[in-house]
Design a protein around this motif. Structure first.
Motif, PDB file in Angstrom:
ATOM      1  N   HIS A   1      28.630  46.436  40.017  1.00 56.20           N
ATOM      2  CA  HIS A   1      28.284  47.028  38.721  1.00 56.20           C
ATOM      3  C   HIS A   1      28.951  46.250  37.585  1.00 56.20           C
ATOM      4  O   HIS A   1      30.137  45.936  37.650  1.00 56.20           O
ATOM      5  CB  HIS A   1      28.739  48.494  38.687  1.00 56.20           C
ATOM      6  N   ASP A   2      28.172  45.950  36.555  1.00 51.46           N
ATOM      7  CA  ASP A   2      28.687  45.232  35.380  1.00 51.46           C
ATOM      8  C   ASP A   2      29.451  43.977  35.811  1.00 51.46           C
ATOM      9  O   ASP A   2      30.656  43.840  35.552  1.00 51.46           O
ATOM     10  CB  ASP A   2      29.602  46.158  34.575  1.00 51.46           C
ATOM     11  N   PRO A   3      28.776  43.029  36.471  1.00 47.79           N
ATOM     12  CA  PRO A   3      29.457  41.857  37.044  1.00 47.79           C
ATOM     13  C   PRO A   3      30.012  40.890  35.996  1.00 47.79           C
ATOM     14  O   PRO A   3      29.427  40.676  34.933  1.00 47.79           O
ATOM     15  CB  PRO A   3      28.347  41.189  37.867  1.00 47.79           C
ATOM     16  N   VAL A   4      31.165  40.316  36.334  1.00 51.39           N
ATOM     17  CA  VAL A   4      31.808  39.295  35.512  1.00 51.39           C
ATOM     18  C   VAL A   4      32.221  38.153  36.437  1.00 51.39           C
ATOM     19  O   VAL A   4      32.815  38.390  37.497  1.00 51.39           O
ATOM     20  CB  VAL A   4      33.063  39.854  34.792  1.00 51.39           C
TER      21      VAL A   4
ATOM     22  N   THR B   1      32.536  36.722  41.537  1.00 54.64           N
ATOM     23  CA  THR B   1      31.982  37.796  40.704  1.00 54.64           C
ATOM     24  C   THR B   1      32.676  39.116  41.030  1.00 54.64           C
ATOM     25  O   THR B   1      32.760  39.515  42.197  1.00 54.64           O
ATOM     26  CB  THR B   1      30.472  37.936  40.934  1.00 54.64           C
TER      27      THR B   1
ATOM     28  N   SER C   1      33.516  43.288  39.313  1.00 51.52           N
ATOM     29  CA  SER C   1      33.116  44.287  38.334  1.00 51.52           C
ATOM     30  C   SER C   1      34.048  44.220  37.119  1.00 51.52           C
ATOM     31  O   SER C   1      35.257  44.010  37.266  1.00 51.52           O
ATOM     32  CB  SER C   1      33.180  45.681  38.952  1.00 51.52           C
ATOM     33  N   ALA C   2      33.504  44.393  35.949  1.00 54.47           N
ATOM     34  CA  ALA C   2      34.312  44.329  34.723  1.00 54.47           C
ATOM     35  C   ALA C   2      35.456  45.331  34.764  1.00 54.47           C
ATOM     36  O   ALA C   2      36.545  45.085  34.217  1.00 54.47           O
ATOM     37  CB  ALA C   2      33.423  44.565  33.506  1.00 54.47           C
ATOM     38  N   SER C   3      35.236  46.456  35.420  1.00 52.78           N
ATOM     39  CA  SER C   3      36.272  47.483  35.495  1.00 52.78           C
ATOM     40  C   SER C   3      37.442  47.076  36.384  1.00 52.78           C
ATOM     41  O   SER C   3      38.505  47.698  36.352  1.00 52.78           O
ATOM     42  CB  SER C   3      35.678  48.797  36.016  1.00 52.78           C
TER      43      SER C   3
END
Length: 305
Positions: A243-246, A270, A272-274
């Motif tokens: 979720h919400d990959p960075v 990669t 998750s931003a969290s």
């Protein structure tokens, strides 16, 4: 990989020295098969046959090796290529300085010295070691490179006089690197000696007590690491549906060496931003490898940031 974060002054940070080869602007590109001299067996690149009945490291005469065993003796100037024996070893090369036999994991290349200098050929192969690994990993159950892979390998072919000059320059660089490495190893030996003494004797102590680590100064304590630092493992690879990959750079076992962090080649992963805050390194964090081959376990250094 695990790391510990403690309220301590960051350890000294040393970047690994990179070894760079001089760029070659070729006048032509040739297959390796065109650059070698056929041997009596008719094969230019040959697998050394298995030496039956002779322990590894035993010196034998050429007559004994040729007729009483299946050894093949290769002359000085032969370029050797590791074909298998572990992914990190594939593609390693060297030039023989004396008559020698090899095992089946090594191929021997006899260069046509009227067209290619053995030392120059070796440097071409050294430069292409990543390509060998890519070939070895492609659709094969057991990573390896084959005789045909080597024969089809292409090299630049400057004039022979320029090949010799390039090889001489790179050899000088190798010698300088070896000398520097010897100094580094000696410094590391001294450092380990000082480290051992300071962490067991301390400074100015005269009374000692026995612990599971041996004798230590009487005022010192032995405590679990978890009581003085937060221990955390690194991010796991291969996760799907993030979720919400960075995408961020990350340190692998290959980056964490014994006493230094090697940042020459960084890969990305990669997350998750969290989760970015959780897995981010901070100055003063101590890194330690907990996976990889046996000889890589327990390596570590401090992160300076």
């Amino acid at each position: 990989m695990a790391y510990a974060r403690a309220a301590a002054r960051p350890l000294p940070h040393r970047r690994a020295q990179s070894r760079r080869s001089a760029a070659v602007i070729p006048s032509a590109i040739f297959r390796l098969a065109d650059m070698v001299t056929p041997t009596p067996g008719g094969a230019s690149v040959k697998h050394a046959r298995y030496n039956l009945g002779i322990p590894c490291g035993t010196r034998v005469s050429s007559s004994v090796s040729r007729y009483d065993t299946s050894c093949e003796i290769h002359p000085p100037g032969t370029v050797l290529v590791a074909m298998y024996g572990g992914f990190q070893k594939i593609g390693r090369t060297g030039v023989l300085q004396r008559n020698a036999a090899t095992n089946r994991a090594v191929s021997a290349i006899l260069a046509d010295r009227q067209r290619v200098n053995p030392a120059f050929l070796n440097y071409c192969l050294v430069r292409s070691q990543p390509a060998w690994k890519k070939i070895a990993a492609s659709s094969r159950k057991d990573p390896n490179i084959t005789k045909q892979d080597i024969l089809e390998f292409q090299i630049p072919l400057p004039p022979l006089s320029e090949q010799r000059r390039i090889a001489e320059i790179l050899s000088s660089v190798d010698e300088a690197v070896a000398s520097t490495q010897a100094v580094i190893e000696q410094t590391r030996t001294v450092q380990q000696s000082v480290l051992k003494r300071l962490l067991s004797k301390g400074i100015g102590h005269s009374r000692f007590k026995q612990t599971e680590f041996g004798a230590i100064p009487e005022p010192w304590k032995v405590v679990p690491l978890r009581t003085v630092a937060h221990i955390q493992t690194g991010v796991a690879k291969g996760k799907k549906d993030i979720h919400d990959p960075v995408e961020l750079p990350y340190l692998r076992v290959a980056n964490v060496q014994d006493g230094h962090i090697d940042l020459i080649e960084l890969k990305t992963i990669t997350v998750s931003a969290s989760q970015v805050e959780r897995y981010s390194l901070r100055p003063g964090d101590v890194l330690m490898t907990e996976g990889g081959d046996f000889d890589k376990l327990g390596r570590g250094d401090g992160w300076k940031g």
